[in-house]
Every structure is written in structure tokens, then in C-alpha cells.
Design an enzyme around this catalytic site. Structure first.
Site, mmCIF file in Angstrom:
data_model
loop_
_atom_site.group_PDB
_atom_site.id
_atom_site.type_symbol
_atom_site.label_atom_id
_atom_site.label_comp_id
_atom_site.label_asym_id
_atom_site.label_seq_id
_atom_site.Cartn_x
_atom_site.Cartn_y
_atom_site.Cartn_z
ATOM 1 N N ASP A 16 7.617 58.537 59.127
ATOM 2 C CA ASP A 16 9.001 59.007 59.249
ATOM 3 C C ASP A 16 9.107 60.330 58.494
ATOM 4 O OD1 ASP A 16 11.746 59.489 58.885
ATOM 5 O OD2 ASP A 16 12.204 57.344 58.781
ATOM 6 N N ASP A 40 16.845 64.959 63.935
ATOM 7 C CA ASP A 40 18.012 65.650 63.374
ATOM 8 C C ASP A 40 18.976 64.652 62.725
ATOM 9 O OD1 ASP A 40 19.675 67.774 62.855
ATOM 10 O OD2 ASP A 40 19.928 68.372 64.935
HETATM 11 P P1 ADP Z 1 13.857 67.270 70.296
HETATM 12 O O1 ADP Z 1 15.336 67.310 70.552
HETATM 13 O O2 ADP Z 1 13.320 68.579 69.725
HETATM 14 O O3 ADP Z 1 13.074 66.768 71.465
HETATM 15 P P2 ADP Z 1 13.824 64.667 68.901
HETATM 16 O O4 ADP Z 1 14.318 64.455 67.526
HETATM 17 O O5 ADP Z 1 14.602 64.078 70.029
HETATM 18 O O6 ADP Z 1 13.670 66.270 69.056
HETATM 19 O O7 ADP Z 1 12.307 64.146 69.017
HETATM 20 C C1 ADP Z 1 11.192 64.850 68.571
HETATM 21 C C2 ADP Z 1 10.054 63.880 68.292
HETATM 22 O O8 ADP Z 1 10.262 63.279 67.014
HETATM 23 C C3 ADP Z 1 9.934 62.728 69.267
HETATM 24 O O9 ADP Z 1 8.553 62.616 69.615
HETATM 25 C C4 ADP Z 1 10.430 61.510 68.496
HETATM 26 O O10 ADP Z 1 9.736 60.327 68.862
HETATM 27 C C5 ADP Z 1 10.088 61.873 67.079
HETATM 28 N N1 ADP Z 1 10.928 61.270 66.006
HETATM 29 C C6 ADP Z 1 12.146 60.681 66.106
HETATM 30 N N2 ADP Z 1 12.585 60.287 64.883
HETATM 31 C C7 ADP Z 1 11.614 60.645 63.979
HETATM 32 C C8 ADP Z 1 11.440 60.508 62.557
HETATM 33 N N3 ADP Z 1 12.383 59.928 61.790
HETATM 34 N N4 ADP Z 1 10.301 61.011 61.994
HETATM 35 C C9 ADP Z 1 9.351 61.603 62.746
HETATM 36 N N5 ADP Z 1 9.451 61.755 64.083
HETATM 37 C C10 ADP Z 1 10.552 61.283 64.695
#
Ligand code: ADP
Length: 180
Positions: A16, A40
Site C-alpha cells: 500500500d 488518490d
Molecule cells: P489512475 O487514475 O492514475 O489510473 P488509480 O489510483 O485508479 O490511478 O490506480 C493506479 C494503480 O494503483 C492501480 O493499478 C491500482 O490497483 C493501484 N492502487 C490502488 N490503491 C493503491 C494503494 N493504496 N497503494 C498502491 N497502489 C494502489
């Protein structure tokens, strides 16, 4: 998995992004710096309202660029808000924009004297960028930066949320590593 390029270690872990103790963590932000779901939402929830206050003051960030705020209540001292492209089929400059989001994040880290940065996989969630291609762009760009630009970075960590993302990034790192 880890490998060294240009004096810095590139490390891939499953986890995470909000829990990383690196100097900065990178947010997969939108151009309004307005908060949202995915990475985000998790960063603003864990970091508290101070980060959003700073984002409002900055006002926004064009796709392919990045902005820096404090880390609020996070372990990381800073959050680098990087805006990756929304994937629209691949012929709308997505590759260049994704590369530039990574490069500009590393430039900001360097300008602020940071030694360690953790990235999520930008654009591969809500923004729909195919994971395998995105992993190649991410690792090519980071490795090229570490090899060719002046920096004091010791660690660039990719924090992948699920097993498939970790596997795709491992393949991409193996490829870059074997091309040296
Ligand atoms: P974007 O809008 O740039 O596509 P997202 O946040 O929707 O960004 O997703 C980007 C990547 O981060 C995805 O592969 C998702 O599975 C992953 N992700 C989501 N939450 C977390 C987290 N807490 N830590 C690390 N990676 C995450």
C-alpha cells in the site's frame, strides 16, 4: 526484487503506497488535484486535510507534470502529485505523457534533495492504461533518469497493489536489467 542503476536501487514490492516510509510517496493525481478514488483517495484519507489544503492552493497540474506538497499525517514527508494520462487507445500521446509524469516526479524529488521515493503504478487504475505497457514505460523512464540525470536518489520503490501488477513490473525490470 531489486536492481541498481546509476547509484540508486530500484525496488519492486507488493503493498500500500500510503504506508511507505520513503522521503516522498507519489500520488496518482488528476489535473484538478481535486482528490478522487484509488491511490488518490487512499492518500488523502491517510494523510489528513492538510494535503488537500495545499493542493487547493496550487490549483491544478497539467497531465504529464507533477507538484509537491507536504505529507500531512503520512510517514512520508512529502507527496508528489503526478498526473498520468487517461488511456484513449494509445495514439493520443499517452506513452510520452506517462513517461513525463514519472520523469517530472523524479525531477521534483531531486530538486527537493530527496533520497527515496515510492511510486504506485500511474494511470493503470481508473485511467485504464494497459498494465504491461505502463510497466515498461515506468521502468524505462525511471532507469533512464537514474542513469543519465544528476540526482542524489538512493531508492526508487514501486509499490504494486496486487500480484498481477507486481508480476508485470518484475518482467519489465528483468527486461531493462538484461538490456544493460
Ligand atoms: P489512475 O487514475 O492514475 O489510473 P488509480 O489510483 O485508479 O490511478 O490506480 C493506479 C494503480 O494503483 C492501480 O493499478 C491500482 O490497483 C493501484 N492502487 C490502488 N490503491 C493503491 C494503494 N493504496 N497503494 C498502491 N497502489 C494502489
Amino acid at each position: 526484487m531489486r536492481a541498481e542503476f546509476g547509484g540508486a536501487v530500484v525496488e519492486l514490492v507488493r503493498g500500500d503506497i500510503t504506508e511507505q516510509g520513503t522521503d516522498a510517496i507519489v500520488n496518482a493525481a488528476n489535473s484538478g488535484l481535486a482528490g478522487g478514488g484509488g491511490v488518490d483517495g487512499a492518500i488523502h484519507r491517510a494523510g489528513g486535510p492538510k494535503i488537500m489544503e495545499e493542493c487547493r492552493e496550487i490549483g491544478g497540474c497539467p497531465t504529464g507534470e507533477a507538484r509537491i506538497t507536504s505529507g500531512g499525517n503520512l510517514q512520508a514527508r512529502y507527496v508528489i502529485h503526478a498526473v498520468g494520462p487517461i488511456y484513449r487507445g494509445g495514439s493520443s500521446g499517452e506513452e510520452q505523457l506517462l513517461a513525463s509524469a514519472y520523469r517530472n516526479s523524479l525531477r521534483l524529488a531531486t530538486e527537493n534533495g530527496l533520497r527515496s521515493v515510492a511510486f504506485p503504478s500511474l494511470s493503470t487504475g481508473a485511467y485504464g492504461y494497459p498494465l504491461r505497457d505502463a510497466a515498461d514505460v515506468a521502468l524505462d523512464t525511471v532507469v533512464e533518469f537514474l542513469r543519465n540525470e544528476r540526482h542524489r536518489l538512493a531508492l526508487v520503490r514501486f509499490v504494486l497493489f496486487d500480484r498481477r501488477a507486481l508480476e508485470e513490473f518484475e518482467e519489465a525490470l528483468n527486461r531493462v536489467h538484461s538490456e544493460r
